[in-house]
Design a protein around this motif. Sequence first.
Motif, PDB file in Angstrom:
ATOM      1  N   GLY A 344       0.811  -1.215   0.000  1.00 31.77           N
ATOM      2  CA  GLY A 344       0.000   0.000   0.000  1.00 31.77           C
ATOM      3  C   GLY A 344       0.836   1.252   0.000  1.00 31.77           C
ATOM      4  N   SER A 345       0.188   2.392   0.264  1.00 30.72           N
ATOM      5  CA  SER A 345       0.952   3.638   0.310  1.00 30.72           C
ATOM      6  C   SER A 345       0.340   4.589   1.333  1.00 30.72           C
ATOM      7  N   ILE A 346       1.109   5.595   1.685  1.00 28.71           N
ATOM      8  CA  ILE A 346       0.635   6.542   2.693  1.00 28.71           C
ATOM      9  C   ILE A 346       0.914   7.953   2.178  1.00 28.71           C
ATOM     10  N   GLN A 347      -0.081   8.843   2.345  1.00 29.77           N
ATOM     11  CA  GLN A 347       0.055  10.201   1.828  1.00 29.77           C
ATOM     12  C   GLN A 347      -0.292  11.204   2.905  1.00 29.77           C
ATOM     13  N   VAL A 348       0.221  12.417   2.716  1.00 30.69           N
ATOM     14  CA  VAL A 348      -0.111  13.443   3.687  1.00 30.69           C
ATOM     15  C   VAL A 348      -0.399  14.760   2.974  1.00 30.69           C
ATOM     16  N   SER A 349      -1.371  15.484   3.502  1.00 33.25           N
ATOM     17  CA  SER A 349      -1.533  16.870   3.066  1.00 33.25           C
ATOM     18  C   SER A 349      -1.756  17.672   4.339  1.00 33.25           C
ATOM     19  N   SER A 350      -1.212  18.877   4.363  1.00 32.24           N
ATOM     20  CA  SER A 350      -1.262  19.610   5.619  1.00 32.24           C
ATOM     21  C   SER A 350      -1.238  21.108   5.373  1.00 32.24           C
ATOM     22  N   GLU A 351      -1.870  21.819   6.275  1.00 35.81           N
ATOM     23  CA  GLU A 351      -1.829  23.272   6.179  1.00 35.81           C
ATOM     24  C   GLU A 351      -1.467  23.798   7.552  1.00 35.81           C
ATOM     25  N   ILE A 352      -0.464  24.643   7.582  1.00 35.75           N
ATOM     26  CA  ILE A 352       0.033  25.116   8.870  1.00 35.75           C
ATOM     27  C   ILE A 352      -1.077  25.874   9.615  1.00 35.75           C
ATOM     28  N   GLY A 353      -1.235  25.554  10.869  1.00 36.50           N
ATOM     29  CA  GLY A 353      -2.249  26.222  11.681  1.00 36.50           C
ATOM     30  C   GLY A 353      -3.649  25.652  11.535  1.00 36.50           C
ATOM     31  N   LYS A 354      -3.882  24.864  10.485  1.00 38.13           N
ATOM     32  CA  LYS A 354      -5.248  24.349  10.250  1.00 38.13           C
ATOM     33  C   LYS A 354      -5.351  22.859  10.565  1.00 38.13           C
ATOM     34  N   GLY A 355      -4.320  22.098  10.205  1.00 37.95           N
ATOM     35  CA  GLY A 355      -4.378  20.662  10.470  1.00 37.95           C
ATOM     36  C   GLY A 355      -3.812  19.826   9.344  1.00 37.95           C
ATOM     37  N   SER A 356      -3.833  18.512   9.544  1.00 31.11           N
ATOM     38  CA  SER A 356      -3.228  17.584   8.592  1.00 31.11           C
ATOM     39  C   SER A 356      -4.178  16.440   8.291  1.00 31.11           C
ATOM     40  N   ILE A 357      -3.993  15.857   7.114  1.00 34.75           N
ATOM     41  CA  ILE A 357      -4.724  14.637   6.771  1.00 34.75           C
ATOM     42  C   ILE A 357      -3.699  13.590   6.332  1.00 34.75           C
ATOM     43  N   PHE A 358      -3.657  12.481   7.046  1.00 38.64           N
ATOM     44  CA  PHE A 358      -2.826  11.349   6.632  1.00 38.64           C
ATOM     45  C   PHE A 358      -3.752  10.297   6.041  1.00 38.64           C
ATOM     46  N   THR A 359      -3.445   9.841   4.820  1.00 37.75           N
ATOM     47  CA  THR A 359      -4.296   8.836   4.182  1.00 37.75           C
ATOM     48  C   THR A 359      -3.490   7.575   3.896  1.00 37.75           C
ATOM     49  N   VAL A 360      -4.043   6.442   4.332  1.00 39.70           N
ATOM     50  CA  VAL A 360      -3.388   5.151   4.101  1.00 39.70           C
ATOM     51  C   VAL A 360      -4.213   4.364   3.089  1.00 39.70           C
ATOM     52  N   PHE A 361      -3.541   3.905   2.024  1.00 36.71           N
ATOM     53  CA  PHE A 361      -4.219   3.075   1.032  1.00 36.71           C
ATOM     54  C   PHE A 361      -3.760   1.633   1.181  1.00 36.71           C
ATOM     55  N   LEU A 362      -4.718   0.729   1.312  1.00 32.99           N
ATOM     56  CA  LEU A 362      -4.366  -0.688   1.442  1.00 32.99           C
ATOM     57  C   LEU A 362      -5.186  -1.519   0.457  1.00 32.99           C
ATOM     58  N   PHE A 363      -4.601  -2.576  -0.051  1.00 28.36           N
ATOM     59  CA  PHE A 363      -5.330  -3.447  -0.987  1.00 28.36           C
ATOM     60  C   PHE A 363      -6.554  -4.052  -0.323  1.00 28.36           C
ATOM     61  N   LYS A 364      -7.636  -4.117  -1.089  1.00 30.36           N
ATOM     62  CA  LYS A 364      -8.849  -4.745  -0.561  1.00 30.36           C
ATOM     63  C   LYS A 364      -8.594  -6.205  -0.249  1.00 30.36           C
ATOM     64  N   GLY A 365      -9.233  -6.681   0.838  1.00 27.80           N
ATOM     65  CA  GLY A 365      -9.168  -8.110   1.149  1.00 27.80           C
ATOM     66  C   GLY A 365     -10.341  -8.786   0.482  1.00 27.80           C
ATOM     67  N   GLU A 366     -10.257 -10.122   0.354  1.00 26.18           N
ATOM     68  CA  GLU A 366     -11.407 -10.814  -0.238  1.00 26.18           C
ATOM     69  C   GLU A 366     -12.555 -10.750   0.747  1.00 26.18           C
ATOM     70  N   LYS A 367     -13.756 -10.722   0.185  1.00 28.51           N
ATOM     71  CA  LYS A 367     -14.949 -10.783   1.042  1.00 28.51           C
ATOM     72  C   LYS A 367     -14.967 -12.154   1.699  1.00 28.51           C
ATOM     73  N   ASP A 368     -15.076 -12.126   3.020  1.00 24.28           N
ATOM     74  CA  ASP A 368     -15.073 -13.403   3.729  1.00 24.28           C
ATOM     75  C   ASP A 368     -16.524 -13.793   4.036  1.00 24.28           C
ATOM     76  N   ASP A 369     -17.110 -14.598   3.128  1.00 21.15           N
ATOM     77  CA  ASP A 369     -18.536 -14.901   3.234  1.00 21.15           C
ATOM     78  C   ASP A 369     -18.887 -15.749   4.458  1.00 21.15           C
ATOM     79  N   SER A 370     -17.919 -16.542   4.879  1.00 24.71           N
ATOM     80  CA  SER A 370     -18.192 -17.449   5.995  1.00 24.71           C
ATOM     81  C   SER A 370     -18.567 -16.706   7.277  1.00 24.71           C
ATOM     82  N   LYS A 371     -18.114 -15.432   7.332  1.00 25.76           N
ATOM     83  CA  LYS A 371     -18.373 -14.679   8.564  1.00 25.76           C
ATOM     84  C   LYS A 371     -19.644 -13.848   8.493  1.00 25.76           C
ATOM     85  N   ALA A 372     -20.239 -13.763   7.258  1.00 27.54           N
ATOM     86  CA  ALA A 372     -21.379 -12.877   7.058  1.00 27.54           C
ATOM     87  C   ALA A 372     -22.597 -13.320   7.861  1.00 27.54           C
TER      88      ALA A 372
END
Length: 372
Positions: A344-372
Motif C-alpha cells: 500500500g501507500s501513505i500520503q499526507v496533506s497539511s496546512e500550517i495552523g489548520k491541520g493535517s490529513i494522513f491517508t493510508v491506502f491498502l489493498f482490498k481483502g477478499e470478502k469473507d462470506d463465511s463470517k457474514a
Amino acid sequence: MLEKKPVILVIDDEEAMRDSCCQILLKEGLLTETAEDGSIGLEKVKETKPDLVLVDLKMPGVNGMEVLEKTKEIDPNIITVVITGYATVESAVEAMKKGAYDFLPKPFTPDQLRIIIRRGLERRKLTLETESLRKEKKLIEDSFITMVSHQLRSPLVAIMQYFEVIIGGMVGEVPGKQKEMILKARNRLESLMNLINDWLDVARLDSGQIIDKLKPLSLKKIIKKLIDDMEPLTKDGYISLELGSCSKNDLVQGDEETLEQVFSNLITNAIRYNKPKGRVLITIKENKDFIAVEVQDTGIGIAKDHLPFIFDQFYRVKRGEDQKIKGTGLGLSIAKKIVEAHGGSIQVSSEIGKGSIFTVFLFKGEKDDSKA
Ligand code: ATP
Ligand code: MG
C-alpha cells in the motif's frame, strides 16, 4: 590470501574448438574442463561447479540453449557465454534473454575470447562479493536485533522493576525528595524503552520478519478498538476523537498487529500535534482496488518544507510548541514501512495552523462470506 584459479568449462562437440579454447585459456592462467556434448556438460557443471561455462549453441542431443537453462537452475551465479555460428545471431539474442552473460560469434580470435572471459569472470567476482556482503549484512542485522532485545532490553526491564518496588514503598518508606528523583529516573527509562522498542520494530521490518502472512481484516474493527484504547489520551487536551463515515466494504489484506501499529501511530500524532479543543476524525473510504483510511486533525499542521522529510527515521519538525512534545521521530517511518510492506501507500496533506490529513491506502481483502 592465495586466490583459487577460476575454472572454465568448455562444452562443444567439435574437438578442435575445445582444444583451441583450452589452450588460450590455460595460457591465461585459468583452469579448464571440457565436455563433448550437452549432457556430459551438465554433469560436469554439477560436479566441478565451474566459474564460467562456454557453450556452443548448436550441438546434437542436448543443445546449448538447454545447457544454458539447466546451468542457471543448478547455480544462477555461474556465468555462461555462448558460442554461435554467424547465421544464428537471433539465437544469441534469445540466449541472452535466457540469462547468458555474453556471446561469441564464430570464428573468433584468441583476443576476443580472452576479453569476454575476463569480463565474465570479473562479473562473477562482483556477483559473489555482493552476495556475501548481503549475507553479512543480514547476519549483522539479525545479531543486532538479538543484541538489542536481550542485552539491552532485559537489564532495562529489570531496573524498571526495581524502581517500581522502591516507589511502591515495598522496601521501606521513600522520602519525598528521593521519590521525586526516582520517578524522574523511571520516566527517562521509560522513554529509553520506547526508543528501543521502536528501534526493534524498524530492524525487524528491515529484515522482513513481521509481515509473513496477510489475511482479510476489518479496518473498522481495528480503528474502533484503537479509539477505545486512546480515549484517556484525549481527555487532558479536550480533543474529540471519532470515527466518521465508513464504506460498506472495509476489508483489507493485512497483518493485524502491524496495521494496528500504523493507525495507532497516526492517531497518536493527530492527538499529540493537535490544539486544545481540537478534533480528530477518521473515515474509511473504498475505491476500485483500495480501501483508504483518512486520519484528519485540526492541529498545528506541518509546513511545506518539512513535509518531504516527516517519513524519514528520527525526523521531527522543529518548532516552538513542538519541543515540549516527546517523541523519537520513528513513528511515521515505521508506519510507512509497514504500509509499503503491505503493497500500500501513505500520503499526507497539511496546512500550517489548520491541520493535517494522513491517508493510508491498502489493498482490498477478499470478502469473507463465511463470517457474514
Ligand atoms: P514517535 O516516534 O513517538 O511517533 P514523533 O511523533 O515525533 O515520535 P513521527 O510520528 O514519525 O515521530 O512524526 C514525525 C514528525 O512529524 C513529528 O515530530 C511532528 O513534528 C510531525 N507530525 C507528525 N504527525 C503530525 C500531525 N498530525 N500534525 C502535525 N505534525 C505532525
Ligand atoms: Mg508519532
